[in-house]
Design an enzyme around this catalytic site. Structure first.
Site, PDB file in Angstrom:
ATOM      1  N   HIS A 125       0.854  -1.201   0.000  1.00  0.00           N
ATOM      2  CA  HIS A 125       0.000   0.000   0.000  1.00  0.00           C
ATOM      3  C   HIS A 125       0.878   1.235   0.000  1.00  0.00           C
ATOM      4  O   HIS A 125       1.768   1.376   0.841  1.00  0.00           O
ATOM      5  CB  HIS A 125      -0.913   0.009   1.230  1.00  0.00           C
ATOM      6  CG  HIS A 125      -2.127  -0.852   1.068  1.00  0.00           C
ATOM      7  ND1 HIS A 125      -3.362  -0.487   1.534  1.00  0.00           N
ATOM      8  CD2 HIS A 125      -2.279  -2.054   0.467  1.00  0.00           C
ATOM      9  CE1 HIS A 125      -4.246  -1.430   1.235  1.00  0.00           C
ATOM     10  NE2 HIS A 125      -3.608  -2.396   0.591  1.00  0.00           N
ATOM     11  N   TYR A 184       4.031   6.498  10.094  1.00  0.00           N
ATOM     12  CA  TYR A 184       3.160   5.373   9.708  1.00  0.00           C
ATOM     13  C   TYR A 184       3.962   4.275   9.009  1.00  0.00           C
ATOM     14  O   TYR A 184       3.758   3.088   9.293  1.00  0.00           O
ATOM     15  CB  TYR A 184       2.047   5.877   8.781  1.00  0.00           C
ATOM     16  CG  TYR A 184       0.904   4.897   8.600  1.00  0.00           C
ATOM     17  CD1 TYR A 184       0.901   3.988   7.551  1.00  0.00           C
ATOM     18  CD2 TYR A 184      -0.169   4.880   9.486  1.00  0.00           C
ATOM     19  CE1 TYR A 184      -0.140   3.083   7.382  1.00  0.00           C
ATOM     20  CE2 TYR A 184      -1.217   3.974   9.332  1.00  0.00           C
ATOM     21  CZ  TYR A 184      -1.188   3.083   8.268  1.00  0.00           C
ATOM     22  OH  TYR A 184      -2.220   2.178   8.113  1.00  0.00           O
ATOM     23  N   LYS A 212       0.854  -0.080  15.127  1.00  0.00           N
ATOM     24  CA  LYS A 212       2.239  -0.180  15.611  1.00  0.00           C
ATOM     25  C   LYS A 212       2.512  -1.386  16.502  1.00  0.00           C
ATOM     26  O   LYS A 212       3.665  -1.746  16.714  1.00  0.00           O
ATOM     27  CB  LYS A 212       2.602   1.095  16.399  1.00  0.00           C
ATOM     28  CG  LYS A 212       2.728   2.329  15.523  1.00  0.00           C
ATOM     29  CD  LYS A 212       3.831   2.179  14.499  1.00  0.00           C
ATOM     30  CE  LYS A 212       3.670   3.149  13.338  1.00  0.00           C
ATOM     31  NZ  LYS A 212       4.128   2.582  12.083  1.00  0.00           N
ATOM     32  N   PRO A 256      -4.351   0.413  18.685  1.00  0.00           N
ATOM     33  CA  PRO A 256      -4.094  -0.083  17.323  1.00  0.00           C
ATOM     34  C   PRO A 256      -4.189   0.985  16.226  1.00  0.00           C
ATOM     35  O   PRO A 256      -3.855   0.725  15.087  1.00  0.00           O
ATOM     36  CB  PRO A 256      -5.148  -1.161  17.128  1.00  0.00           C
ATOM     37  CG  PRO A 256      -6.171  -0.925  18.157  1.00  0.00           C
ATOM     38  CD  PRO A 256      -5.521  -0.212  19.285  1.00  0.00           C
ATOM     39  N   TYR A 303      -9.337   5.908   7.268  1.00  0.00           N
ATOM     40  CA  TYR A 303      -9.474   6.257   8.687  1.00  0.00           C
ATOM     41  C   TYR A 303     -10.480   7.395   8.761  1.00  0.00           C
ATOM     42  O   TYR A 303     -10.277   8.435   8.148  1.00  0.00           O
ATOM     43  CB  TYR A 303      -8.141   6.739   9.266  1.00  0.00           C
ATOM     44  CG  TYR A 303      -7.073   5.685   9.414  1.00  0.00           C
ATOM     45  CD1 TYR A 303      -6.262   5.318   8.340  1.00  0.00           C
ATOM     46  CD2 TYR A 303      -6.862   5.056  10.640  1.00  0.00           C
ATOM     47  CE1 TYR A 303      -5.274   4.356   8.479  1.00  0.00           C
ATOM     48  CE2 TYR A 303      -5.862   4.091  10.794  1.00  0.00           C
ATOM     49  CZ  TYR A 303      -5.082   3.746   9.701  1.00  0.00           C
ATOM     50  OH  TYR A 303      -4.108   2.786   9.846  1.00  0.00           O
TER      51      TYR A 303
HETATM   52  P1  FAS Z   1       1.014 -11.780  21.682  1.00  0.00           P
HETATM   53  O1  FAS Z   1       0.051 -11.384  22.766  1.00  0.00           O
HETATM   54  O2  FAS Z   1       0.549 -11.835  20.272  1.00  0.00           O
HETATM   55  O3  FAS Z   1       1.596 -13.238  21.995  1.00  0.00           O
HETATM   56  C1  FAS Z   1       1.929 -13.602  23.319  1.00  0.00           C
HETATM   57  C2  FAS Z   1       1.771 -15.109  23.425  1.00  0.00           C
HETATM   58  O4  FAS Z   1       2.179 -15.501  24.741  1.00  0.00           O
HETATM   59  C3  FAS Z   1       0.321 -15.557  23.257  1.00  0.00           C
HETATM   60  O5  FAS Z   1       0.245 -16.575  22.275  1.00  0.00           O
HETATM   61  C4  FAS Z   1      -0.071 -16.061  24.635  1.00  0.00           C
HETATM   62  O6  FAS Z   1      -0.956 -17.160  24.576  1.00  0.00           O
HETATM   63  C5  FAS Z   1       1.260 -16.467  25.233  1.00  0.00           C
HETATM   64  N1  FAS Z   1       1.295 -16.428  26.696  1.00  0.00           N
HETATM   65  C6  FAS Z   1       0.702 -15.536  27.526  1.00  0.00           C
HETATM   66  N2  FAS Z   1       0.980 -15.837  28.809  1.00  0.00           N
HETATM   67  C7  FAS Z   1       1.762 -16.960  28.784  1.00  0.00           C
HETATM   68  C8  FAS Z   1       2.361 -17.749  29.797  1.00  0.00           C
HETATM   69  N3  FAS Z   1       2.221 -17.445  31.080  1.00  0.00           N
HETATM   70  N4  FAS Z   1       3.099 -18.836  29.421  1.00  0.00           N
HETATM   71  C9  FAS Z   1       3.262 -19.135  28.099  1.00  0.00           C
HETATM   72  N5  FAS Z   1       2.714 -18.418  27.096  1.00  0.00           N
HETATM   73  C10 FAS Z   1       1.970 -17.340  27.447  1.00  0.00           C
HETATM   74  N6  FAS Z   1      -1.713  -4.461  16.550  1.00  0.00           N
HETATM   75  C11 FAS Z   1      -1.795  -3.798  15.375  1.00  0.00           C
HETATM   76  O7  FAS Z   1      -0.755  -3.345  14.862  1.00  0.00           O
HETATM   77  N7  FAS Z   1      -3.023  -3.636  14.752  1.00  0.00           N
HETATM   78  C12 FAS Z   1      -4.180  -4.161  15.282  1.00  0.00           C
HETATM   79  O8  FAS Z   1      -5.263  -4.012  14.712  1.00  0.00           O
HETATM   80  C13 FAS Z   1      -4.124  -4.862  16.496  1.00  0.00           C
HETATM   81  N8  FAS Z   1      -5.256  -5.413  17.047  1.00  0.00           N
HETATM   82  C14 FAS Z   1      -5.171  -6.068  18.259  1.00  0.00           C
HETATM   83  C15 FAS Z   1      -6.314  -6.634  18.881  1.00  0.00           C
HETATM   84  C16 FAS Z   1      -6.205  -7.290  20.125  1.00  0.00           C
HETATM   85  C17 FAS Z   1      -7.443  -7.892  20.769  1.00  0.00           C
HETATM   86  C18 FAS Z   1      -4.963  -7.369  20.770  1.00  0.00           C
HETATM   87  C19 FAS Z   1      -4.845  -8.039  22.134  1.00  0.00           C
HETATM   88  C20 FAS Z   1      -3.836  -6.819  20.173  1.00  0.00           C
HETATM   89  C21 FAS Z   1      -3.923  -6.173  18.903  1.00  0.00           C
HETATM   90  N9  FAS Z   1      -2.804  -5.634  18.271  1.00  0.00           N
HETATM   91  C22 FAS Z   1      -2.856  -4.979  17.091  1.00  0.00           C
HETATM   92  C23 FAS Z   1      -1.527  -5.745  18.849  1.00  0.00           C
HETATM   93  C24 FAS Z   1      -1.027  -7.136  18.528  1.00  0.00           C
HETATM   94  O9  FAS Z   1      -0.964  -7.312  17.149  1.00  0.00           O
HETATM   95  C25 FAS Z   1       0.279  -7.291  19.255  1.00  0.00           C
HETATM   96  O10 FAS Z   1       1.086  -6.141  19.112  1.00  0.00           O
HETATM   97  C26 FAS Z   1       1.033  -8.500  18.822  1.00  0.00           C
HETATM   98  O11 FAS Z   1       0.211  -9.616  18.987  1.00  0.00           O
HETATM   99  C27 FAS Z   1       2.295  -8.559  19.671  1.00  0.00           C
HETATM  100  O12 FAS Z   1       2.826  -9.820  19.538  1.00  0.00           O
HETATM  101  P2  FAS Z   1       3.477 -10.559  20.812  1.00  0.00           P
HETATM  102  O13 FAS Z   1       4.346  -9.606  21.532  1.00  0.00           O
HETATM  103  O14 FAS Z   1       4.011 -11.835  20.281  1.00  0.00           O
HETATM  104  O15 FAS Z   1       2.269 -10.817  21.836  1.00  0.00           O
HETATM  105  C1  PHB Z   2      -6.167  -3.915  10.628  1.00  0.00           C
HETATM  106  O1  PHB Z   2      -6.326  -4.152   9.415  1.00  0.00           O
HETATM  107  O2  PHB Z   2      -6.423  -4.748  11.527  1.00  0.00           O
HETATM  108  C2  PHB Z   2      -5.650  -2.561  11.031  1.00  0.00           C
HETATM  109  C3  PHB Z   2      -5.126  -1.726  10.056  1.00  0.00           C
HETATM  110  C4  PHB Z   2      -4.646  -0.472  10.413  1.00  0.00           C
HETATM  111  C5  PHB Z   2      -4.714  -0.080  11.737  1.00  0.00           C
HETATM  112  C6  PHB Z   2      -5.234  -0.929  12.724  1.00  0.00           C
HETATM  113  C7  PHB Z   2      -5.704  -2.179  12.367  1.00  0.00           C
HETATM  114  O3  PHB Z   2      -4.259   1.169  12.082  1.00  0.00           O
END
Ligand code: FAS
Ligand code: PHB
Length: 390
Positions: free
Chosen positions: A72, A385, A297, A293, A201
């Site tokens: 993009h 961004y 980032k 989100p 957005y």
């Molecule tokens: P993660 O949370 O992905 O992974 C951590 C892992 O550790 C999980 O699999 C968990 O099960 C495991 N774990 C936890 N406790 C443990 C324990 N005690 N023992 C062993 N394992 C354990 N980011 C964006 O950029 N755009 C978005 O739209 C966006 N939407 C999101 C929506 C939600 C609901 C959430 C929670 C986050 C969102 N994020 C988004 C942020 C997300 O993408 C995170 O930044 C990303 O998953 C980070 O990756 P990890 O650091 O690996 O953490």
């Molecule tokens: C998504 O596609 O999940 C998304 C894209 C851009 C954002 C946040 C989430 O800023």
């Protein structure tokens, strides 16, 4: 059992770190609390900075992303019937972002770990970190009713916001910074064609909305909702009707609606825990920080943490030099805070704040007017961004 680095958490941060270290001949064991199916069932991020794209390619897990991901070159901001295109490529001298779901990245990483014979233990319960300030740390966990111990040199805490790793750093050592936003994002995934070829957005009187996608046949939409709301309160019809009220009219008219295949609410918070290291424990990703989100980032910050930490660990094992490990926290925090600032700024720019009456509303309107009228403001948005340098 013994390994060089125990990685707690089998999400994108933990799996990517394991993959990069394995390619450099460094032994790791990943301990993941959930099943692989559960981890792969999470729908999260969608926009990748070039830094993460480069890391995935260098880790031999970029092929499917290169086949199925979409480059993009810009996105749109809509406000009070006006639309401003943010031409990322033009404003940043050619930099772009890749749209490819985090779920797919995690899938590709699990496949790569299996193909390389990497050790990922799913359903590892009661993971506990021991002797973090000694030179002989170890981790215990339970699996299928049996207790296990892994002796190691280092522990990488990649277990997300609710993990055990950050909590293993004494409260007296930790300094936490947090801002909880008074709203959440209700997101749906639908097998429909995206309403636009680029992300939209939308800042609207009724609340923020975002039109995103995963591929030409899979759309991802979000609307700002109350932090006390629940997905069960929203039928698909109610979601589509509210989304149409908040996005530009021509987009609303051509919006393809359909059944949601996923519907969830993500709370919005800004959070940083300092320092990122304690003895032989190093935090990376959501275990150390959370961003709203809005600026896309969260996953991308996890990637830069993994870059700094893997580089430091490789330096230690290849040249017995721990300088980068000692500097890890300070190095990673510099980039973390810049992404924290940008995500906070974009969130305050685009969301409806209940308490923002009067002065706050006027400042938000002025910020938007400035963005819509200033190339310098658009350039600042664009360079953050696409991702600031590692
Ligand atoms: P993660 O949370 O992905 O992974 C951590 C892992 O550790 C999980 O699999 C968990 O099960 C495991 N774990 C936890 N406790 C443990 C324990 N005690 N023992 C062993 N394992 C354990 N980011 C964006 O950029 N755009 C978005 O739209 C966006 N939407 C999101 C929506 C939600 C609901 C959430 C929670 C986050 C969102 N994020 C988004 C942020 C997300 O993408 C995170 O930044 C990303 O998953 C980070 O990756 P990890 O650091 O690996 O953490
Ligand atoms: C998504 O596609 O999940 C998304 C894209 C851009 C954002 C946040 C989430 O800023």
């Amino acid at each position: 059992m013994r390994t060089q680095v125990v990685i707690v958490g089998g999400g994108p941060a933990g799996l990517l770190l394991s993959q990069i270290l394995h390619l450099q001949g460094i032994d790791t064991v990943v301990l993941e609390r959930q099943s692989e199916e559960y981890v792969l069932g999470r729908i999260r991020a969608g926009v990748l900075e070039q830094g993460l794209v480069d890391l995935l390619r260098a880790a031999n897990v970029g092929d499917r992303m290169d086949r199925e991901g979409q480059i993009h070159e810009g996105f749109e901001v809509s406000w009070e019937g006006r639309r401003q295109h943010i031409n990322l490529a033009e404003l940043t001298g050619g930099k772009t972002v890749m749209v490819y779901g985090q779920t797919e990245i995690t899938h590709d990483l699990y496949d790569a770990r299996r193909a390389m014979g990497g050790t990922v233990v799913n359903k590892a319960e009661d993971v506990t970190l021991h002797e973090l300030t000694s030179h002989k740390p170890y981790v215990t966990y339970r699996k299928d009713g049996k207790s296990h111990r892994i002796d190691c040199d280092f522990i990488a805490g990649c277990d997300g916001f609710h993990g055990v790793s950050r909590q293993s750093i004494p409260k007296s050592v930790r300094q936490e910074y947090e801002r909880v936003y008074p709203f959440g994002w209700l997101g749906i995934l639908s097998k429909t064609s995206p309403v636009s070829s680029e992300l939209i957005y939308s800042q609207h009187e009724r609340g923020f909305a975002l039109c995103s996608m995963r591929n030409p046949k899979l759309s991802r939409y979000y609307i700002q909702c109350s932090s006390s709301d629940s997905p069960e309160n929203w039928s698909d019809e109610a979601f589509w009707e509210e989304l149409k009220r908040r996005i530009p009219e021509d987009a609303a008219q051509k919006l393809e609606v359909g059944p949601s295949i996923e519907k969830s609410i993500a709370p919005l918070r800004s959070f940083v825990s300092e320092p990122l290291s304690y003895g032989r424990l190093f935090l990376a990703g959501d275990a150390a920080h959370i961003v709203p989100p809005t600026g896309a980032k969260g996953l991308n910050l996890a990637a830069s943490d993994v870059h700094y930490l893997s580089t430091a660990l490789i330096e230690f094992y290849k040249n017995s030099d721990d300088a980068l490990l000692s500097a890890y926290s300070e190095t990673a925090l510099k980039r973390i805070w810049k992404a924290m600032r940008f995500s906070w700024w974009m969130t305050t720019l685009l969301h409806k704040f209940p308490e923002n009456k009067g002065f706050g509303d006027r400042i938000q309107q002025t910020e938007l007017e400035y963005l819509f009228s200033s190339r310098a403001a658009q350039t600042a948005l664009a360079e953050n961004y696409v991702g600031l340098p590692y």
